[in-house]
Design a protein around this motif. Structure first.
Motif, mmCIF file in Angstrom:
data_model
loop_
_atom_site.group_PDB
_atom_site.id
_atom_site.type_symbol
_atom_site.label_atom_id
_atom_site.label_comp_id
_atom_site.label_asym_id
_atom_site.label_seq_id
_atom_site.Cartn_x
_atom_site.Cartn_y
_atom_site.Cartn_z
ATOM 1 N N ILE A 234 -41.593 5.828 4.384
ATOM 2 C CA ILE A 234 -42.461 6.821 3.719
ATOM 3 C C ILE A 234 -43.607 7.122 4.675
ATOM 4 C CG2 ILE A 234 -43.980 7.256 1.756
ATOM 5 C CD1 ILE A 234 -42.241 5.352 0.139
ATOM 6 N N TYR A 235 -43.772 8.392 5.033
ATOM 7 C CA TYR A 235 -44.836 8.811 5.938
ATOM 8 C C TYR A 235 -46.039 9.299 5.165
ATOM 9 C CZ TYR A 235 -41.551 8.410 9.789
ATOM 10 O OH TYR A 235 -40.651 7.914 10.717
ATOM 11 N N LEU A 236 -47.210 8.763 5.485
ATOM 12 C CA LEU A 236 -48.433 9.091 4.785
ATOM 13 C C LEU A 236 -49.061 10.383 5.315
ATOM 14 C CD1 LEU A 236 -49.982 5.498 4.749
ATOM 15 C CD2 LEU A 236 -48.458 6.556 3.070
ATOM 16 N N ARG B 158 -47.674 10.930 12.085
ATOM 17 C CA ARG B 158 -47.890 10.247 10.808
ATOM 18 C C ARG B 158 -47.683 8.749 10.939
ATOM 19 N NH1 ARG B 158 -46.782 13.851 6.536
ATOM 20 N NH2 ARG B 158 -47.529 15.921 7.144
ATOM 21 N N HIS C 159 -38.232 17.363 11.432
ATOM 22 C CA HIS C 159 -38.578 16.753 10.148
ATOM 23 C C HIS C 159 -37.354 16.297 9.343
ATOM 24 C CE1 HIS C 159 -42.606 17.947 10.946
ATOM 25 N NE2 HIS C 159 -42.433 19.225 10.664
ATOM 26 N N GLY D 153 -46.107 5.510 9.172
ATOM 27 C CA GLY D 153 -45.003 5.290 8.250
ATOM 28 C C GLY D 153 -44.935 3.845 7.788
ATOM 29 N N ARG E 176 -53.221 16.807 10.039
ATOM 30 C CA ARG E 176 -52.080 16.971 9.145
ATOM 31 C C ARG E 176 -50.858 17.512 9.885
ATOM 32 N NH1 ARG E 176 -52.220 13.676 5.696
ATOM 33 N NH2 ARG E 176 -50.792 14.848 4.385
ATOM 34 N N GLU F 72 -39.562 15.586 5.288
ATOM 35 C CA GLU F 72 -40.721 15.340 6.135
ATOM 36 C C GLU F 72 -41.418 14.023 5.831
ATOM 37 O OE1 GLU F 72 -44.854 17.573 7.585
ATOM 38 O OE2 GLU F 72 -43.492 18.541 6.158
ATOM 39 N N ASN F 73 -41.533 13.666 4.564
ATOM 40 C CA ASN F 73 -42.312 12.482 4.187
ATOM 41 C C ASN F 73 -41.477 11.252 3.862
ATOM 42 O OD1 ASN F 73 -44.807 13.822 4.455
ATOM 43 N ND2 ASN F 73 -44.600 14.705 2.414
ATOM 44 N N SER G 122 -47.432 16.539 12.666
ATOM 45 C CA SER G 122 -46.292 15.645 12.496
ATOM 46 C C SER G 122 -46.594 14.217 12.927
ATOM 47 C CB SER G 122 -45.088 16.173 13.293
ATOM 48 O OG SER G 122 -45.406 16.215 14.670
#
Length: 216
Positions: free
Chosen positions: A214-216, A27, A110, A29, A23, A167-168, A25
């Protein structure tokens, strides 16, 4: 093309699974947005047109304030040329796949990053409406619209952009410039060069894009 897609899909899937437990950074996307393609040529006076792009990427920490982003986007970019006769422009569509690797400097972690890197673009021929294929081009009256569709299939681009958001969810605004001659494949056909007044076909393209990731 199929091998590239399969390898990228496997790589990103494995990377996303490995990072899920951490979890941090790193990710995966999912992105989508719009493009505007311009054609730079001394011969063809092209008009930019809107298109779209969508794909996936993997963003991870690299060193201190630097990150790396790797991924693949599917694109459909467009531009148009004037016909010799008639008012309606001839719209050219370029469909392809882009594989990119960019360095990302985090100005604000972020929230704000500056990015630059290379892009490999693999595309097919230009496509146009059936009704436009036999129309003569205003910029080169001996050539039909269909004469110039067999463009270079593998192209290299330089990518530069800015990423901002939370961040997301982030907004990407970027510009790509094609460094090779996009129309060089046409120079291999002597009949086309003759119709072009024995001039060399030469053009580079630029692609401006705006995407939401969108980052999962």
């Amino acid at each position: 093309m199929k091998k590239i897609i399969c390898l990228l899909t496997i790589f990103i899937s494995l990377s996303a699974t490995a990072q899920y437990g951490k979890r941090d950074s790193n990710r995966i996307g999912l992105s989508g947005g719009i493009t505007q393609m311009s054609l730079f040529s001394d011969q063809f006076n092209a008009k930019p047109e809107l298109g779209w792009t969508a794909g996936f990427s993997l963003r991870g920490n690299y060193y201190n304030d630097w990150q790396m982003a790797f991924g693949m986007h599917f694109t459909e970019s467009n531009f148009s040329l004037e016909p010799l006769v008639g008012q309606d422009d001839i719209k050219y569509k370029l469909s392809g796949v882009q594989v990119f690797l960019t360095g990302s400097y985090m100005v604000i972690e972020h929230h704000l990053s500056l990015e630059i890197g290379p892009v490999l673009q693999v595309n097919g021929k230009l496509s146009i409406d059936e009704k436009d294929k036999l129309k003569l081009l205003k910029d080169s009256p001996l050539l039909t619209a269909n004469d110039i569709v067999d463009v270079t299939k593998i192209n290299g681009n330089i990518y530069a952009g800015i990423t901002a958001g939370i961040e997301n969810v982030r907004l990407h605004v970027a510009y790509q410039y094609g460094i090779n001659n996009f129309m060089n494949n046409l120079n291999k056909k002597d009949d086309l060069k003759t119709l072009n007044g024995n001039q060399k076909f030469k053009a580079n393209y630029g692609i401006l894009s705006g995407m939401i990731t969108i980052y999962l």
